[in-house]
Design an enzyme around this catalytic site. Structure first.
Site, PDB file in Angstrom:
ATOM      1  N   HIS A 133      17.375 -18.187  78.453  1.00  0.00           N
ATOM      2  CA  HIS A 133      17.712 -18.681  77.114  1.00  0.00           C
ATOM      3  C   HIS A 133      19.205 -18.990  77.031  1.00  0.00           C
ATOM      4  CE1 HIS A 133      17.629 -18.513  72.573  1.00  0.00           C
ATOM      5  NE2 HIS A 133      18.893 -18.160  72.795  1.00  0.00           N
ATOM      6  N   GLU A 134      20.030 -18.055  77.472  1.00  0.00           N
ATOM      7  CA  GLU A 134      21.484 -18.255  77.391  1.00  0.00           C
ATOM      8  C   GLU A 134      21.951 -19.385  78.298  1.00  0.00           C
ATOM      9  OE1 GLU A 134      23.037 -17.029  75.043  1.00  0.00           O
ATOM     10  OE2 GLU A 134      21.484 -15.622  74.423  1.00  0.00           O
ATOM     11  N   HIS A 137      21.521 -22.634  76.624  1.00  0.00           N
ATOM     12  CA  HIS A 137      22.643 -22.924  75.735  1.00  0.00           C
ATOM     13  C   HIS A 137      23.802 -23.531  76.524  1.00  0.00           C
ATOM     14  CE1 HIS A 137      21.265 -21.520  71.913  1.00  0.00           C
ATOM     15  NE2 HIS A 137      21.120 -20.260  72.278  1.00  0.00           N
ATOM     16  N   GLU A 208      18.136 -22.822  68.736  1.00  0.00           N
ATOM     17  CA  GLU A 208      17.521 -21.580  69.225  1.00  0.00           C
ATOM     18  C   GLU A 208      16.120 -21.849  69.755  1.00  0.00           C
ATOM     19  OE1 GLU A 208      18.926 -18.583  69.699  1.00  0.00           O
ATOM     20  OE2 GLU A 208      20.758 -19.629  69.104  1.00  0.00           O
TER      21      GLU A 208
END
Length: 290
Positions: A133-134, A137, A208
């Site tokens: 997930h990070e 980003h 997100e």
């Protein structure tokens, strides 16, 4: 950086610049407004260039090497290779509240930070989902806009703190009478924190959802990411982060300040239940059921 990112970054810089100049004009007229403009240009440059150091410093995060955290580095390196990214630096935040965020001005200067609490409650699969997930980003260059928004919102909150003292001691004086100065200071003290929260809310929730999808596909474990989100959300409800800056809430995978004052008024993240439901659909597309 894509056009949309430049536009969003420029908009946030313009908001901060306008706010500082407006406050300067209220308290000191055109001369102080000009000083605030010069300061804002300097502040924006520093925030851009040193974004990773600023946020890591707020949370006393320590960058660790491969020898200190071999498993964590192994996971990050493997996921970065799958995502086509350079391996970012890794930092550990000394708090038991489980969470994670990414920062840095571009993928070549990115840092992925996790808390000690996160490392304790997640298994390897769940950790891969969160780190995926990070890294999404990072790949989408969301972390620069997030860091700029955090720094700007933090500056606004600091201005509110100063304005509170200005009101207590009767304003700056000058051409305005004391009553007008005090009233202006009170308005800034009340409205500035709200403006800070609105800046956070301006960071699109869709980022997100996109990061969740990217994390699921990079790790190949959407069910593990869903499980991690549930664990983090539950832990934050019982142990919210108390020593951080609420202006950074949108940078974390789950809002770590849940239940603390103004943080409850402006949602910086989609509901966790909605994120998990989307991950279920992504898992089905990947032929995975949970």
């Amino acid at each position: 950086m894509g056009l949309a990112m430049w536009l969003r970054t420029g908009l946030l810089m313009a908001i901060l610049t306008g706010l500082l100049m407006g406050i300067g004009y209220i308290f000191g007229g055109p001369n102080l407004a000009l000083i605030m403009f010069v300061f804002s240009m300097f502040f924006n440059f520093i925030t851009y260039w040193y974004s990773d150091r600023i946020v890591l410093g707020w949370y006393r995060a320590r960058v660790v090497d491969e020898y200190e955290a071999p498993e964590l580095y192994s996971i990050v390196r493997g996921l970065a290779e799958r995502a086509g990214l350079p391996t970012p630096r890794v930092a550990i935040i000394p708090t038991e509240t489980p969470n994670a965020f990414a920062t840095g001005r571009d993928p070549e200067h990115a840092v992925v930070a996790v808390t000690q609490g996160l490392l304790k409650i997640l298994d390897r699969d769940e950790l891969e989902g969160v780190l995926g997930h990070e890294l999404t980003h990072v790949k989408n260059r969301d972390m620069l806009i997030g860091t700029l928004a955090a720094a700007m919102a933090g500056a606004i909150i600091q201005l509110a703190y100063w304005a509170r003292w200005i009101a207590i001691f009767g304003g700056f004086g000058g051409d305005r009478d004391d009553g007008e100065n005090v009233l202006a200071a009170i308005l800034v003290a009340v409205l500035a924190p709200i403006a800070a929260m609105l800046i956070q809310a301006a960071i699109s929730r869709s980022r997100e959802f996109l990061a969740d999808e990217g994390g699921a596909r990079i790790s190949g474990k959407p069910q593990a990411l869903a499980s991690a989100l549930m664990k983090i959300d539950t832990a934050v409800r019982y142990r919210p982060l108390k020593n951080g800056n609420p202006a950074t809430a949108h940078m974390f995978i789950i809002n770590p300040f849940r239940g603390l004052g103004l943080a409850t008024l402006f949602s910086t993240h989609p509901p966790t239940e909605a994120r998990i439901e989307r991950l279920r659909k992504i898992a089905e597309e990947m032929g995975i059921y949970f």
